[in-house]
Design an enzyme around this catalytic site. Sequence first.
Site, mmCIF file in Angstrom:
data_model
loop_
_atom_site.group_PDB
_atom_site.id
_atom_site.type_symbol
_atom_site.label_atom_id
_atom_site.label_comp_id
_atom_site.label_asym_id
_atom_site.label_seq_id
_atom_site.Cartn_x
_atom_site.Cartn_y
_atom_site.Cartn_z
ATOM 1 N N GLU A 168 0.840 -1.211 0.000
ATOM 2 C CA GLU A 168 0.000 0.000 0.000
ATOM 3 C C GLU A 168 0.880 1.267 0.000
ATOM 4 O OE1 GLU A 168 -2.276 0.511 3.585
ATOM 5 O OE2 GLU A 168 -3.768 1.773 2.588
ATOM 6 N N LYS A 187 -9.661 2.867 -2.019
ATOM 7 C CA LYS A 187 -9.813 2.106 -0.749
ATOM 8 C C LYS A 187 -11.209 2.298 -0.142
ATOM 9 C CE LYS A 187 -7.196 1.643 3.605
ATOM 10 N NZ LYS A 187 -5.901 1.953 4.232
ATOM 11 N N CYS A 217 -5.633 -2.747 2.061
ATOM 12 C CA CYS A 217 -5.295 -2.873 3.494
ATOM 13 C C CYS A 217 -6.464 -3.148 4.441
ATOM 14 C CB CYS A 217 -4.483 -1.671 3.963
ATOM 15 S SG CYS A 217 -3.684 -2.062 5.549
HETATM 16 N N1 LIG Z 1 -3.195 0.906 6.186
HETATM 17 C C1 LIG Z 1 -4.176 0.447 6.932
HETATM 18 O O1 LIG Z 1 -5.329 0.469 6.543
HETATM 19 N N2 LIG Z 1 -3.816 -0.036 8.138
HETATM 20 C C2 LIG Z 1 -4.738 -0.249 9.179
HETATM 21 C C3 LIG Z 1 -4.235 -1.134 10.222
HETATM 22 C C4 LIG Z 1 -4.617 -2.549 9.958
HETATM 23 O O2 LIG Z 1 -5.758 -2.920 10.251
HETATM 24 O O3 LIG Z 1 -3.818 -3.273 9.457
#
Ligand SMILES: NC(=O)NCCC(=O)O
Length: 389
Positions: free
Chosen positions: A119, A196, A233
């Site tokens: 990401e 996203k 993610c």
């Molecule tokens: N980048 C991202 O959405 N991280 C959130 C933390 C997770 O749940 O891994």
Amino acid sequence: MDGETVSLETIINNNLTGRDLEEFNRIYYGRRDHHEVKLKDTSIAAAKDADFEIAAYAFPAKKEHTRPPRIVKVGVIQHSIAAPTDRPVNEQKNAILTKVKKIIDVAGQEGVNILCFQELWNMPFAFCTREKQPWCEFAESAEEGPTTRFLRELAVKYAMVIVSSILERDENHADILWNTTVVISDTGNVIGKHRKNHIPRVGDFNESNYYMEGNTGHPVFATRYGKIAVNICFGRHHVLNWMMFGLNGAEIVFNPSATVAGEAGSEYMWNIEARNAAITNCYFTAAINRVGYEEFPNEFTSADGKPAHKELGLFYGSSYFCGPDGVRCPGLSRTKDGLLIGVMDLNMNRQIRDRRCYYMTQRLDMYAESLRKALDLDYKPQVVHETEK
Ligand SMILES: NC(=O)NCCC(=O)O
């Protein structure tokens, strides 16, 4: 990162041998040996030279009478940032592109057909800071920005589909930002993009200060090598997000991530979520996480009463593939840059669907009706209480 555990696999291999190791592999990974694929000597040498890990595993399907195998070589790259976060934006970005190009070249020489990054791979994961400057300046056009232009050339050179997660600036809509993944065809054209869907609000993951939940639905991109989708993610915690990509026909779903070892990132869930998605949706999944510590110039707090700090925690890498049968390969290291290659026969998706009937036994009609009811303002949860006799 001295003293960090290198990987789960290192712990296992250092402590189990012979039948115990085989049994562990059978029960945990789903097969006794990992179906390692031989890499070119030049790739191994290049990886050593540029200090990244490289590994490849096969995911074969059964032979069929009516269809030839559909073998696709899929690559994922995990990496740390390449310059301190107080350096000028373009210097930081170019340092990452220069470093990662060496890994892309090896993927190209190994004949990787579809390549995906972690990401927001071309920048530090600065959203923990809640500062707008200079981090918003990393944003670029999904179609015409410098990162996409850089990758278009490589896509053509290696006849490779490239899946690139960036901070997008939408110049046609008042310059707003999105967390976007761009899918570049092997022809060099941008096939499309996905934004996203689920933005975290947990711990130091303050992304909601920068961009909103995506507005692109659940697109599946029909590439020359197969139908692919991207669950970005935090979307990996949302089972319906995974499900929709499956319903739209995805054969491989990538999960480019940036997540840390602490409570907010939940490392113990990492090995389960993309794997469970592969099983329930009968498609291949690829989970990709960045590596390393990223220290920012100014302290920030986590709104939990604990002292202010300058870094989010260890991004623990551990990228892996899982097949629709639930069999997964060993993950890359927790601490090192790496290229993981999966040689996948996409025929396996239909074979598993025929065998396990998860789609056939799905009750979408029932859930659609229940979800519709659950959205009503006067919804009453379906709870049954004991009645007094
Ligand atoms: N980048 C991202 O959405 N991280 C959130 C933390 C997770 O749940 O891994």
